[in-house]
Design an enzyme around this catalytic site. Structure first.
Site, PDB file in Angstrom:
ATOM      1  N   ARG A   1       9.739  -5.028  50.801  1.00 32.96           N
ATOM      2  CA  ARG A   1       9.799  -3.583  51.053  1.00 32.96           C
ATOM      3  C   ARG A   1       8.996  -2.832  49.986  1.00 32.96           C
ATOM      4  O   ARG A   1       8.557  -3.396  48.999  1.00 32.96           O
ATOM      5  CB  ARG A   1      11.258  -3.113  51.018  1.00 32.96           C
TER       6      ARG A   1
ATOM      7  N   LYS B   1      14.360  -2.370  44.814  1.00 32.49           N
ATOM      8  CA  LYS B   1      15.337  -3.224  44.130  1.00 32.49           C
ATOM      9  C   LYS B   1      15.323  -2.961  42.629  1.00 32.49           C
ATOM     10  O   LYS B   1      14.389  -2.395  42.079  1.00 32.49           O
ATOM     11  CB  LYS B   1      15.046  -4.703  44.403  1.00 32.49           C
TER      12      LYS B   1
ATOM     13  N   TYR C   1      17.871   0.904  43.920  1.00 32.81           N
ATOM     14  CA  TYR C   1      19.140   0.175  43.935  1.00 32.81           C
ATOM     15  C   TYR C   1      19.273  -0.559  42.601  1.00 32.81           C
ATOM     16  O   TYR C   1      18.355  -1.273  42.193  1.00 32.81           O
ATOM     17  CB  TYR C   1      19.167  -0.857  45.073  1.00 32.81           C
TER      18      TYR C   1
ATOM     19  N   HIS D   1      22.872  -1.826  41.341  1.00 34.22           N
ATOM     20  CA  HIS D   1      24.014  -2.748  41.393  1.00 34.22           C
ATOM     21  C   HIS D   1      24.361  -3.272  39.992  1.00 34.22           C
ATOM     22  O   HIS D   1      24.480  -4.473  39.751  1.00 34.22           O
ATOM     23  CB  HIS D   1      23.718  -3.913  42.340  1.00 34.22           C
TER      24      HIS D   1
ATOM     25  N   GLU E   1      22.817   3.250  45.467  1.00 35.09           N
ATOM     26  CA  GLU E   1      24.078   2.810  46.069  1.00 35.09           C
ATOM     27  C   GLU E   1      25.292   3.635  45.663  1.00 35.09           C
ATOM     28  O   GLU E   1      26.367   3.490  46.256  1.00 35.09           O
ATOM     29  CB  GLU E   1      24.334   1.323  45.771  1.00 35.09           C
TER      30      GLU E   1
END
Length: 366
Positions: free
Chosen positions: A15, A75, A94, A96, A118
């Protein structure tokens, strides 16, 4: 503002953080968008598309980070990128954090502004920047689960939808959120027998209202999980506690209840997984076997369908990128409570409590 779009370098992450359409919107407002050469190739956008939309094409990831006030990614930064991130630089992606202490400490040390997709949260509790990727991952969980039930990849040799005269497979979905609903929808469409577990009765009522009769719901507890594992062919883990580690609903000893060749697809892997035996894998080497149970735990499942995923993601991230570019992060977050909840780390200070709880850190980090 100078906005950088680096090429994703995580394993098989195809992506890209912005489409040419997004570049055009920012360029019209006078912002400068710096796109690393070939960043969009795998998503179907080449350098000419970005250049035509007003982007400056840079040859290396180093130059993108060096020249940008804000980095827009898909990411989390990986180790090769840690030293490229500058003090006061906005990184919007993102993250995490709760499942990755090394990343968290690196971002603390960088003294950057880390805004996590997120944890951006609307007043009604929905997660607008996580939802489209959860939709993709939930649907993919059934595609991949059906594949890994095949015998050549060590599954039990079962066709999930069955055929006339042969019963279909059984799917157990843990969690009735976005991932769970999309997984149940796909599994039901194939004709599988589907059971959805959750502790939220309102979510179970919603599933019961919208799904066909061969999708049934039950309250989630250890007794029911153990009962279903004995006959389930495919388990989909779709548990999410915003920004925090996922609870371990399936422990190592429970694997012995499952039939040899059964499959677990743990979509919660980004947040540590809801299965005790989960460990992150990549599209290059996606599955492993423990106690004869196939585990598929790819941490960036939507990266395998980058055209669909990039469009779905950038549809929802662009409005926030525009706010950050126009107003700076402080004013943008002051004016938008949803965006403010995305703030995780500011100039070396953790400001999102679930991260402190995940690593048992005291308030000195806040």
């Amino acid at each position: 503002m100078k906005i950088g779009i680096p090429k994703e370098i995580k394993n098989n992450e195809n992506r890209v953080g912005m489409t040419p359409a997004g570049v055009l919107e920012l360029s019209k407002l006078g912002h400068e968008v710096l796109v690393q050469s070939t960043a969009g190739d795998c998503s179907g956008f080449d350098d000419k598309d970005y250049h035509a939309a007003g982007a400056t094409i840079l040859p290396s990831i180093d130059r993108v980070y060096q020249q940008s006030d804000m980095i827009v990614k898909v990411k989390e930064p990986i180790e090769q990128e840690y030293d490229l991130i500058k003090e006061d630089q906005i990184v919007f992606t993102y993250f995490h954090f709760a499942s990755n202490q090394n990343l968290t400490e690196a971002m603390i040390n960088s003294k950057s502004i880390c805004i996590a997709y997120e944890t951006v949260e609307d007043d009604d509790g929905t997660l607008p920047l996580l939802t489209p990727m959860s939709e993709v991952a939930g649907r993919m969980a059934i595609q991949q689960g059906a594949k890994y039930l095949e015998k050549p990849v060590k599954g039990k040799g079962l066709l999930l939808g069955g055929v006339p005269g042969v019963p279909p497979g059984k799917v157990l979905v843990l969690g009735a959120g976005t991932v769970g609903i999309q997984a149940a929808k796909m599994a039901a469409g194939l004709g599988a027998q589907v059971t959805v577990l959750d502790v939220n009765m309102n979510k179970l009522r919603h599933v019961n209202d919208i799904m066909p009769s061969h999708v049934v719901t039950e309250f989630s507890n250890e007794y029911n999980i153990r009962k279903h594992l004995q006959t389930t062919d495919l388990v989909v883990g779709g548990i999410l506690i915003t920004g925090a580690k996922a609870p371990k609903l399936i422990t190592r000893d429970m694997l012995k209840l499952m039939q040899p060749g059964a499959v677990i697809v743990d979509v919660a892997v980004d947040q540590g997984g809801c299965v005790e035996t989960t460990r992150p894998t990549t599209h290059e080497d996606p599955a492993y076997i423990i106690d004869d149970v196939v585990h598929y735990c790819v941490a960036n499942m939507p990266g395998a369908v980058p055209y669909t995923s990039t469009l779905a993601l950038t549809n929802v991230t662009l409005p926030y990128v525009l706010k950050l570019a126009e107003n700076g992060w402080e004013k943008a977050c002051e004016n938008d409570r949803s965006l403010a909840k995305g703030l995780n780390i500011i100039n070396g200070k953790v400001v999102f409590e679930p991260i402190l709880e995940a690593f048992d850190w005291n308030k000195s980090f806040a």
